[in-house]
Design a protein around this motif. Sequence first.
Motif, PDB file in Angstrom:
ATOM      1  N   ARG A 107    -113.359  54.844  26.523  1.00 33.05           N
ATOM      2  CA  ARG A 107    -112.692  55.201  27.782  1.00 33.05           C
ATOM      3  C   ARG A 107    -112.031  54.004  28.448  1.00 33.05           C
ATOM      4  O   ARG A 107    -111.115  54.179  29.268  1.00 33.05           O
ATOM      5  N   SER A 110    -108.142  53.599  28.834  1.00 32.79           N
ATOM      6  CA  SER A 110    -107.327  54.260  29.854  1.00 32.79           C
ATOM      7  C   SER A 110    -106.940  53.315  30.993  1.00 32.79           C
ATOM      8  O   SER A 110    -106.003  53.605  31.743  1.00 32.79           O
ATOM      9  N   VAL A 131    -113.920  54.207  15.733  1.00 34.54           N
ATOM     10  CA  VAL A 131    -113.581  55.313  16.623  1.00 34.54           C
ATOM     11  C   VAL A 131    -112.599  56.242  15.907  1.00 34.54           C
ATOM     12  O   VAL A 131    -111.698  55.784  15.191  1.00 34.54           O
ATOM     13  N   ARG A 132    -112.743  57.547  16.087  1.00 36.26           N
ATOM     14  CA  ARG A 132    -111.830  58.494  15.456  1.00 36.26           C
ATOM     15  C   ARG A 132    -110.445  58.400  16.098  1.00 36.26           C
ATOM     16  O   ARG A 132    -110.304  58.054  17.266  1.00 36.26           O
ATOM     17  N   PRO A 135    -109.487  60.611  19.712  1.00 34.78           N
ATOM     18  CA  PRO A 135    -109.855  60.034  21.013  1.00 34.78           C
ATOM     19  C   PRO A 135    -109.164  58.714  21.289  1.00 34.78           C
ATOM     20  O   PRO A 135    -108.856  58.409  22.450  1.00 34.78           O
ATOM     21  N   ARG A 138    -105.762  59.606  22.540  1.00 36.93           N
ATOM     22  CA  ARG A 138    -105.856  60.249  23.847  1.00 36.93           C
ATOM     23  C   ARG A 138    -106.031  59.214  24.963  1.00 36.93           C
ATOM     24  O   ARG A 138    -105.283  59.217  25.950  1.00 36.93           O
ATOM     25  N   TYR A 139    -106.997  58.336  24.813  1.00 37.37           N
ATOM     26  CA  TYR A 139    -107.263  57.370  25.879  1.00 37.37           C
ATOM     27  C   TYR A 139    -106.224  56.252  25.912  1.00 37.37           C
ATOM     28  O   TYR A 139    -105.827  55.791  26.991  1.00 37.37           O
TER      29      TYR A 139
END
Length: 313
Positions: A107, A110, A131-132, A135, A138-139
């Motif tokens: 996170r 972001s 990490v995949r 995500p 996305r972040y």
Amino acid sequence: MQELVDRYGVLLVFVNVLALSLGLPVPAMPTLILVGAGVAMQADPLWLPLAGVLGVSVLASLIGDSVWFYAGRRYGNRTLQSLCRLSLSRDTCMKRTERFYGRFGIRILSVAKFIPGLSMVSVPLAGAMQVRLPPFLRYDGLGAALWATLGLGLGVVFARQVETVIDTLSQLGTGAGVVVGTLLAAYVGWRWWRRRSLLKSLEAARIDPPELDALVRAGQPPVVFDIRAPGFRDVDPYVIPGAMFADERHLDGILATYPREAKIVIYCACPDEVSAAWMAARLREAGFRDVLPLKGGIDAWRAAGYGVDRLGG
């Protein structure tokens, strides 16, 4: 100047943001502000061209970040060390990222672009932590969008003031580019000189891996502190035999546990990182007489052929 912004603004944003995300020491926020102001002075309505510039900025950021993400996934700690050497603030880039990533995980991407040096290391760290991709995108995409929105928004809000600056630069002609280039080169040179001077001053106050190994073999092993944060120990789950974990922000436990005459050796994540030297200085101020950072950290120890222990093994 305004004509150049109008004609090449989107391309300039793409190239500038891509270069920044690839690790080059070139600021992109001024470019976003400049282009945002140019759109505000020319376009009506604003939202469509601004959305286009925003999309280009996010795309450039994701392209550059994805390069480091996959480099971190494939090469792990070696990528982090390479980035650490590229950073003009490598004494803090690793340590700050260790702490933020250890607390917030993926996170942190972001908001990483708002914190100098954090984005540069947190992206490959996410790859090294396996990490995949969804995500990560996305972040990282959210962070890139928020960051670019801020720059473009500042340009829109202060469009008149930016226009005044542009007019002034236009009157200078090619001299404006020379001035800007000179200032940028002076800034990079000053940071480089300051870093080099600091490392040179610390060079004499360190211990080499062969010296540490000789102490261990002579039956006089010092207290060895590993001050890497948990996130980096997950990426590189090895320690120098006998080392104990410590946090340089919390020295009370060390002060209460070890005698002031104890010999202490400290190592951290990045070769030549100042964090270990800074902690050594703090311990000397507290009364410890023999505290030294390990030159090159755990990587120099391994490169010299000495053994390491696997965590949890």
